[in-house]
Design an enzyme around this catalytic site. Structure first.
Site, PDB file in Angstrom:
ATOM      1  N   LYS A 197      46.452  36.546  32.848  1.00 42.32           N
ATOM      2  CA  LYS A 197      45.252  36.900  32.481  1.00 42.32           C
ATOM      3  C   LYS A 197      44.662  38.204  32.952  1.00 42.32           C
ATOM      4  O   LYS A 197      45.074  38.533  34.005  1.00 42.32           O
ATOM      5  CB  LYS A 197      44.252  35.749  33.230  1.00 42.32           C
ATOM      6  CG  LYS A 197      42.529  35.838  32.715  1.00 42.32           C
ATOM      7  CD  LYS A 197      41.997  34.628  33.385  1.00 42.32           C
ATOM      8  CE  LYS A 197      40.443  34.968  33.211  1.00 42.32           C
ATOM      9  NZ  LYS A 197      39.762  33.742  33.670  1.00 42.32           N
ATOM     10  N   LYS A 224      36.599  41.552  38.625  1.00 44.40           N
ATOM     11  CA  LYS A 224      37.586  40.658  39.104  1.00 44.40           C
ATOM     12  C   LYS A 224      39.220  41.256  39.058  1.00 44.40           C
ATOM     13  O   LYS A 224      39.834  40.770  39.175  1.00 44.40           O
ATOM     14  CB  LYS A 224      37.620  39.413  38.035  1.00 44.40           C
ATOM     15  CG  LYS A 224      36.319  38.795  38.194  1.00 44.40           C
ATOM     16  CD  LYS A 224      36.417  37.441  37.410  1.00 44.40           C
ATOM     17  CE  LYS A 224      35.184  36.613  37.420  1.00 44.40           C
ATOM     18  NZ  LYS A 224      35.181  35.142  36.674  1.00 44.40           N
ATOM     19  N   LYS A 255      45.962  35.725  27.911  1.00 40.85           N
ATOM     20  CA  LYS A 255      44.462  35.965  27.738  1.00 40.85           C
ATOM     21  C   LYS A 255      44.024  37.357  27.964  1.00 40.85           C
ATOM     22  O   LYS A 255      44.316  37.909  29.154  1.00 40.85           O
ATOM     23  CB  LYS A 255      43.467  35.086  28.635  1.00 40.85           C
ATOM     24  CG  LYS A 255      42.194  34.826  28.454  1.00 40.85           C
ATOM     25  CD  LYS A 255      41.693  34.196  29.382  1.00 40.85           C
ATOM     26  CE  LYS A 255      40.316  33.941  29.437  1.00 40.85           C
ATOM     27  NZ  LYS A 255      39.569  33.180  30.356  1.00 40.85           N
ATOM     28  N   TYR A 320      37.458  29.775  19.678  1.00 44.31           N
ATOM     29  CA  TYR A 320      36.165  29.324  19.417  1.00 44.31           C
ATOM     30  C   TYR A 320      36.230  29.343  17.800  1.00 44.31           C
ATOM     31  O   TYR A 320      34.932  28.812  17.140  1.00 44.31           O
ATOM     32  CB  TYR A 320      34.953  30.304  19.907  1.00 44.31           C
ATOM     33  CG  TYR A 320      35.143  30.451  21.305  1.00 44.31           C
ATOM     34  CD1 TYR A 320      34.659  29.654  22.193  1.00 44.31           C
ATOM     35  CD2 TYR A 320      35.730  31.534  21.887  1.00 44.31           C
ATOM     36  CE1 TYR A 320      34.755  29.614  23.659  1.00 44.31           C
ATOM     37  CE2 TYR A 320      35.978  31.622  23.213  1.00 44.31           C
ATOM     38  CZ  TYR A 320      35.515  30.847  24.020  1.00 44.31           C
ATOM     39  OH  TYR A 320      35.625  30.888  25.426  1.00 44.31           O
TER      40      TYR A 320
HETATM   41  C1  PBG Z   1      36.716  31.861  34.476  1.00 45.25           C
HETATM   42  C2  PBG Z   1      37.038  31.965  33.052  1.00 45.25           C
HETATM   43  C3  PBG Z   1      36.572  33.195  32.084  1.00 45.25           C
HETATM   44  C4  PBG Z   1      37.261  32.741  30.919  1.00 45.25           C
HETATM   45  C5  PBG Z   1      37.712  31.503  30.851  1.00 45.25           C
HETATM   46  N1  PBG Z   1      37.688  31.041  32.231  1.00 45.25           N
HETATM   47  C6  PBG Z   1      36.009  34.435  32.439  1.00 45.25           C
HETATM   48  C7  PBG Z   1      36.265  35.206  33.572  1.00 45.25           C
HETATM   49  O1  PBG Z   1      37.407  35.372  34.054  1.00 45.25           O
HETATM   50  O2  PBG Z   1      35.501  36.015  34.067  1.00 45.25           O
HETATM   51  C8  PBG Z   1      36.901  33.660  29.635  1.00 45.25           C
HETATM   52  C9  PBG Z   1      36.702  33.040  28.354  1.00 45.25           C
HETATM   53  C10 PBG Z   1      36.059  33.821  27.201  1.00 45.25           C
HETATM   54  O3  PBG Z   1      35.841  34.959  27.359  1.00 45.25           O
HETATM   55  O4  PBG Z   1      36.035  33.125  26.003  1.00 45.25           O
HETATM   56  N2  PBG Z   1      37.510  31.720  35.170  1.00 45.25           N
END
Ligand code: PBG
Length: 330
Positions: A197, A224, A255, A320
């Site tokens: 991620k 983050k 992701k 989505y």
């Molecule tokens: C949080 C989380 C996020 C998403 C899924 N779980 C956002 C982030 O890490 O700030 C993002 C999903 C999306 O943008 O559709 N743990």
């Protein structure tokens, strides 16, 4: 063999032959449907930066689950929007057996018992700082966070979740979660690890949806980047993913989606577990916005995008667009 003995266009002359030789086909089985849940009754509020996507209260969540099942969409990924007064640094509310997530899991299982229910595991929707972990001395504290994520996963499993999906990127959290689930007898509760991620600006609309963006507070990191990956890195994604598999992940995930398809292929070639992709909120928002302006053909681009994700190596994707795609295909 050479032209004119070989003419590649022969296999493109009609839709019939194209569909016969098509390598990648999208079906409802490819999708995990993300759902945003809020407290209240009869609430279905559109997320401003995610047109035609909604936060729903539990009564409408149950309707939605039935509708998804009837469309052939058989798995969901739950996210909750937590009221500000329930947020704190260690995400205490995440462990509430009667919390919104725990009730959402039960609501879906009551409405459609066969629906496969996955849950987001991370502190950010519950954190007063908007971080995925506990904040201490201006840092996100890894091991304290892991203990909470494991407890959170156990709480979701007890409420009936089939699979937990840790999205936090702490080191070692898959091992902690797996160990606790095994100790407590939840041998069949799966773990979908967000294993690669990235620290991405494409999550913006999602953070609007859950009001979960990192807060601008003195001495607290405003992004983050100390836990999510640097988007410049490729080899690191394979390393992260192999470690999560060793620690007990059943499915691994990349992701965001579209900008990261090189990573998807690297991981697909390197692992022996199913690979998921999260086509994230910003990707959704971009297409919706361009289509609203009349600049892109929404349905055509959507189908091209999800097909590209699968072609790159995804066995499944959280998207989505899931309902839009299934409607388009049927
Ligand atoms: C949080 C989380 C996020 C998403 C899924 N779980 C956002 C982030 O890490 O700030 C993002 C999903 C999306 O943008 O559709 N743990």
């Amino acid at each position: 063999m050479m032209y004119p003995l070989k003419r590649n266009r022969r296999l493109r002359t009609s839709e019939a032959i194209r569909s016969l030789v098509r390598e990648t086909v999208i079906t409802p089985n490819d999708f995990i449907v993300p759902l945003f849940v809020v407290e209240g009754k009869s609430i279905k509020e559109e997320i401003p930066s995610m047109p035609n996507y909604y936060r729903m209260s539990l009564d409408l969540l149950s309707k939605e689950a039935k509708e998804l099942w009837a469309m052939g969409l058989k798995s969901v990924l739950l996210f909750v929007k937590v009221p500000d007064n329930l947020k704190d640094n260690s995400g205490t509310e995440a462990l509430n057996p009667e919390g919104l997530m725990q009730r959402a899991i039960k609501t879906i299982k009551d409405a459609v018992p066969e629906m496969y229910v996955m849950t987001d595991v991370a502190l950010d929707p519950y954190s007063s700082y908007g971080h995925d972990g506990v904040v201490g001395n201006g840092q996100i504290v890894n091991d304290d966070t892991n203990a909470l994520l494991a407890e959170m996963s156990l709480s979701h499993a007890r409420a009936g979740a089939d699979m937990v999906a840790p999205s936090d990127m702490m080191d070692g959290r898959i091992f902690e979660i797996r160990t606790l689930l095994e100790d407590e007898g939840f041998h069949n509760t799966g773990i979908l690890s967000y294993s690669a991620k990235y620290a991405s600006a494409f999550y913006g609309p999602f953070r609007d949806a859950l009001d979960s963006a990192p807060a601008d507070i003195k001495d607290v990191p405003k992004d983050k980047k100390t836990y999510q990956m640097d988007f410049a890195n490729r080899d690191e994604a394979v390393k992260e993913t192999l470690m999560d598999i060793e620690e007990g992940a059943d499915i691994v995930m990349v992701k965001p989606g579209l900008c990261y398809l090189d990573i998807v292929r690297d991981i697909r070639d390197a692992v022996d577990v199913p690979v998921a992709v999260y086509q994230v909120s910003g990707e959704y928002a971009m297409l919706k916005a361009a289509a609203a302006k009349g600049w892109l053909d929404h349905d055509a681009v959507m189908l091209e995008q999800v097909t590209a994700i699968k072609r790159a190596g995804a066995h499944m994707m959280a998207s989505y667009f899931a309902k839009d795609v299934v409607k388009l295909l049927s």
